[in-house]
Write an enzyme that holds these catalytic residues in place. Structure first.
Site, PDB file in Angstrom:
ATOM      1  N   GLU A   8     -15.001 -45.120   7.951  1.00  0.00           N
ATOM      2  CA  GLU A   8     -14.868 -44.008   7.011  1.00  0.00           C
ATOM      3  C   GLU A   8     -15.280 -44.510   5.637  1.00  0.00           C
ATOM      4  OE1 GLU A   8     -11.259 -41.530   9.065  1.00  0.00           O
ATOM      5  OE2 GLU A   8     -10.733 -43.381   8.034  1.00  0.00           O
ATOM      6  N   ASP A 128      -8.463 -29.980  14.320  1.00  0.00           N
ATOM      7  CA  ASP A 128      -7.383 -30.675  13.622  1.00  0.00           C
ATOM      8  C   ASP A 128      -6.120 -29.820  13.693  1.00  0.00           C
ATOM      9  OD1 ASP A 128      -9.195 -32.698  12.877  1.00  0.00           O
ATOM     10  OD2 ASP A 128      -9.851 -31.532  11.152  1.00  0.00           O
TER      11      ASP A 128
END
Length: 247
Positions: A8, A128
């Site tokens: 990330e 999510d």
């Protein structure tokens, strides 16, 4: 089961976010390109890469993303605030193996369906989940549609995978998270990748036997050395041993 080691990026650094907050990153002082190459050298078949600068709405770190795609030696599953079909097409043209879309799929599902038809088996939708609801806009908004209905809306589209995160587990360990993800995976037609459940080798050993889950994303645990990638790959690909015959 496929293991997706994760990088990330934010402001050129490898990071992990605390509670999904862009303003509170944990910075890992390693070179992103070298880290990506090391995952390939350890035997990973895919890299999962997220650029948080794009999530925040700026174009930073794009050159590092290009370098990782071109140099790491394995296909890259790329996410980070994709907002248009043009952006998706552009990064596929630049070599991304798959594109991950999250809020775009909630806000403009028809566009994502169009992308899936144009790029079959190269689009991943991110689901999510927080307290049973479907989150969008960087985990800041709850969608009107349920996670199960959202997944079902893409049943007829040639997706590469569905990436499911139980945010409760990402924030803190949750005993129910495996049940949440496995329940949603049961109703999915595309392969399901689980995120946020791999904190130890025992987690991977359990996850590989859950029906309909084809992969696991591992990020922070590789950076803080809770998990060694070579060990994770060995566990994920282990074959059951012979069983004794009973007379």
């Amino acid at each position: 089961m496929m293991i997706y080691p994760t990088i990330e990026l934010q402001n050129g650094h490898c990071v992990s976010l605390r509670r999904g907050r862009l303003d509170d990153p944990q910075i890992w002082h390693v070179d992103p390109v070298a880290k990506a190459k090391s995952y390939a050298e350890d035997g990973a078949e895919w890299l999962h890469l997220t650029n948080f600068d794009w999530v925040a709405g700026n174009d930073g770190t794009a050159e590092i993303v290009k370098d990782i795609i071109l140099q790491c030696g394995i296909p890259v599953q790329l996410g980070g605030g994709f907002r248009s079909l043009e952006a998706i097409a552009n990064w596929i043209d630049m070599g991304a193996g798959r594109i991950v879309v999250s809020s775009l799929a909630v806000q403009n599902p028809d566009l994502v369906k169009q992308a899936a038809k144009r790029f079959p088996d190269q689009i991943v939708i991110a689901v999510d989940v927080y307290k049973g609801g479907l989150m969008s806009d960087g985990w800041r908004s709850t969608a009107a549609i349920t996670p199960a209905d959202f997944i079902a809306a893409f049943d007829e589209d040639p997706l590469a995978a569905i990436l499911i995160t139980d945010i409760d587990s990402d924030i803190e360990e949750s005993d129910g998270s495996l049940g949440v993800i496995s329940g949603l995976a049961d109703g999915a037609r595309a392969p399901v990748i689980a995120r946020g459940l791999s904190r130890s080798l025992d987690d991977i050993a359990r996850l590989k036997y859950v029906p309909h889950i084809s992969g696991a994303v591992i990020g922070r645990a590789l950076f803080d050395k809770s998990i060694d990638l070579c060990d994770a790959l060995a566990v994920a690909n282990a074959r059951p041993g012979p069983t004794a015959e009973f007379i």
